[in-house]
Scaffold this motif. Sequence first.
Motif, PDB file in Angstrom:
ATOM      1  N   ARG A 161       1.035   9.299  -6.098  1.00 43.35           N
ATOM      2  CA  ARG A 161       1.516  10.689  -5.927  1.00 43.35           C
ATOM      3  C   ARG A 161       2.478  11.065  -7.053  1.00 43.35           C
ATOM      4  O   ARG A 161       2.462  12.193  -7.552  1.00 43.35           O
ATOM      5  CB  ARG A 161       2.181  10.866  -4.563  1.00 43.35           C
ATOM      6  N   THR A 206       0.554   4.097  -2.911  1.00 47.09           N
ATOM      7  CA  THR A 206       0.258   5.523  -2.717  1.00 47.09           C
ATOM      8  C   THR A 206       1.402   6.392  -3.262  1.00 47.09           C
ATOM      9  O   THR A 206       1.168   7.466  -3.811  1.00 47.09           O
ATOM     10  CB  THR A 206      -0.001   5.856  -1.230  1.00 47.09           C
ATOM     11  N   PHE A 209       3.543  -1.426  15.162  1.00 43.93           N
ATOM     12  CA  PHE A 209       2.594  -0.818  16.112  1.00 43.93           C
ATOM     13  C   PHE A 209       1.768  -1.862  16.860  1.00 43.93           C
ATOM     14  O   PHE A 209       1.222  -1.576  17.912  1.00 43.93           O
ATOM     15  CB  PHE A 209       1.638   0.141  15.381  1.00 43.93           C
ATOM     16  N   GLY A 266       3.563   5.319  10.271  1.00 43.35           N
ATOM     17  CA  GLY A 266       3.289   4.564   9.033  1.00 43.35           C
ATOM     18  C   GLY A 266       3.673   5.402   7.831  1.00 43.35           C
ATOM     19  O   GLY A 266       2.907   5.549   6.882  1.00 43.35           O
ATOM     20  N   GLU A 291      -1.315   8.993   8.151  1.00 46.86           N
ATOM     21  CA  GLU A 291      -1.944   9.074   6.824  1.00 46.86           C
ATOM     22  C   GLU A 291      -2.001   7.667   6.220  1.00 46.86           C
ATOM     23  O   GLU A 291      -0.969   7.021   6.044  1.00 46.86           O
ATOM     24  CB  GLU A 291      -1.120  10.004   5.917  1.00 46.86           C
ATOM     25  N   ASP A 316       7.854   3.419  10.880  1.00 49.34           N
ATOM     26  CA  ASP A 316       7.262   2.437   9.959  1.00 49.34           C
ATOM     27  C   ASP A 316       7.891   1.069  10.208  1.00 49.34           C
ATOM     28  O   ASP A 316       8.876   0.957  10.952  1.00 49.34           O
ATOM     29  CB  ASP A 316       7.486   2.856   8.493  1.00 49.34           C
ATOM     30  N   THR A 339       0.836  -1.208   0.000  1.00 53.94           N
ATOM     31  CA  THR A 339       0.000   0.000   0.000  1.00 53.94           C
ATOM     32  C   THR A 339       0.872   1.260   0.000  1.00 53.94           C
ATOM     33  O   THR A 339       0.513   2.265  -0.601  1.00 53.94           O
ATOM     34  CB  THR A 339      -0.972   0.019   1.195  1.00 53.94           C
TER      35      THR A 339
HETATM   36  C1  LIG Z   1      -1.155   2.908   2.989  1.00 56.61           C
HETATM   37  S1  LIG Z   1       0.507   2.926   3.531  1.00 56.61           S
HETATM   38  C2  LIG Z   1       0.624   4.670   3.861  1.00 56.61           C
HETATM   39  C3  LIG Z   1       2.012   5.174   3.715  1.00 56.61           C
HETATM   40  C4  LIG Z   1       2.119   6.697   3.766  1.00 56.61           C
HETATM   41  N1  LIG Z   1       1.640   7.221   5.011  1.00 56.61           N
HETATM   42  C5  LIG Z   1       1.378   7.301   2.608  1.00 56.61           C
HETATM   43  O1  LIG Z   1       0.319   7.914   2.827  1.00 56.61           O
HETATM   44  O2  LIG Z   1       1.840   7.152   1.497  1.00 56.61           O
HETATM   45  C6  LIG Z   1       0.448   2.199   5.155  1.00 56.61           C
HETATM   46  C7  LIG Z   1       1.787   2.269   5.889  1.00 56.61           C
HETATM   47  O3  LIG Z   1       1.592   1.796   7.221  1.00 56.61           O
HETATM   48  C8  LIG Z   1       2.640   0.902   7.570  1.00 56.61           C
HETATM   49  N2  LIG Z   1       2.110  -0.061   8.542  1.00 56.61           N
HETATM   50  C9  LIG Z   1       0.974  -0.806   8.440  1.00 56.61           C
HETATM   51  N3  LIG Z   1       0.835  -1.582   9.524  1.00 56.61           N
HETATM   52  C10 LIG Z   1       1.901  -1.315  10.336  1.00 56.61           C
HETATM   53  C11 LIG Z   1       2.324  -1.799  11.593  1.00 56.61           C
HETATM   54  N4  LIG Z   1       1.622  -2.720  12.234  1.00 56.61           N
HETATM   55  N5  LIG Z   1       3.470  -1.319  12.123  1.00 56.61           N
HETATM   56  C12 LIG Z   1       4.200  -0.379  11.452  1.00 56.61           C
HETATM   57  N6  LIG Z   1       3.841   0.136  10.268  1.00 56.61           N
HETATM   58  C13 LIG Z   1       2.721  -0.344   9.701  1.00 56.61           C
HETATM   59  C14 LIG Z   1       3.040   0.235   6.255  1.00 56.61           C
HETATM   60  O4  LIG Z   1       4.357  -0.263   6.325  1.00 56.61           O
HETATM   61  C15 LIG Z   1       2.865   1.383   5.277  1.00 56.61           C
HETATM   62  O5  LIG Z   1       4.042   2.113   5.112  1.00 56.61           O
END
Ligand SMILES: C[S@@+](CC[C@H](N)C(=O)[O-])C[C@H]1O[C@@H](n2cnc3c(N)ncnc32)[C@H](O)[C@@H]1O
Length: 293
Positions: A20, A16, A151, A98, A176, A121, A12
């Motif tokens: 962008r 994203t 997390f 994240g 985000e 992240d 994901t």
């Molecule tokens: C949809 S992406 C969004 C990335 C960025 N914020 C953006 O908007 O482009 C979700 C992000 O959350 C991180 N993520 C999801 N679950 C996570 C977790 N349990 N612990 C750490 N990071 C997590 C993923 O690695 C990823 O980079």
Amino acid sequence: MSKRIESKVSITALGTCLMRATSYYEKDPCYKSEDFIASMIIPSYLNAMAKYNISRSVLKKALFKVPGIYEYIISRTRFIDEIFNSLAENVDQVLIFGAGFDSRAMRFRNQLKNARVFELDAQVTQQAKINRFVKRKIDFPMNLKFISIDFTKDSLVEKLDKAGFGKNSRCLFLLEGLTYYLDQESIDNTLNLISDYSSKDSVLVFDYASASIVRQEEINGDTKIKKHYQTLAKAGERPGFMLEGEIQDFLAKYKFGLIEEVDSAQLAEKYFCKEDFEPVAQKFRIVKAKKKV
Ligand SMILES: C[S@@+](CC[C@H](N)C(=O)[O-])C[C@H]1O[C@@H](n2cnc3c(N)ncnc32)[C@H](O)[C@@H]1O
């Protein structure tokens, strides 16, 4: 955390970032956003496709299949960029949860020159980002610190303390595209910590999925949306948390008050001069809130 995200780059976050980057080359002002760094860190063949009108249309058709998602990501980027533009000079610390391939620490480096920026992240995704920046010779600002974390497993308090995060200062917190991949407990732990560690007037920005709309989607059984969920589930990034009830009540638990909440219709009107986006964007809300005490 699912096995995939522990061992592979977040699909994901890649998606994203690609949206962008594509949006950066758009000629239509509604579709244009300003993440020039995203365009530098995607694979060069995709960047070449994103640059030119005809190949960009092919790329969008092939990869951004879920109706409304591209428009949502563009408007979310623009909405949050506006917040950084207006606030970055007046905060002591910025925490991006994240972060994926977020480039705001670089794009807003002037406004953030007196702040400390922390990006959190999963380790594999964070390392992939660092590698891409190094490969493209994009330097990281000195005030940016990376914290790798899960997390759902790790102690955020320990991680922040170790990284030198200061308590009781004015912060900007950004989640985000993150909340819907976490469970209720991780959301609660994260927001409690944000509440305990930040001073009055700190700002919290996040987007979330509305439980009532997701239920409606399930009833309607839209096949494109179902397919989207199946792809995410296969990639180990299945949507989880949804917000039930009133946003004001949710924020009050963490001593935050609502400044602004926008749904897809408001974003569509603000950035695209149209009534609403396609169905998938309709479950999302973006929230800007302020610490009350
Ligand atoms: C949809 S992406 C969004 C990335 C960025 N914020 C953006 O908007 O482009 C979700 C992000 O959350 C991180 N993520 C999801 N679950 C996570 C977790 N349990 N612990 C750490 N990071 C997590 C993923 O690695 C990823 O980079």
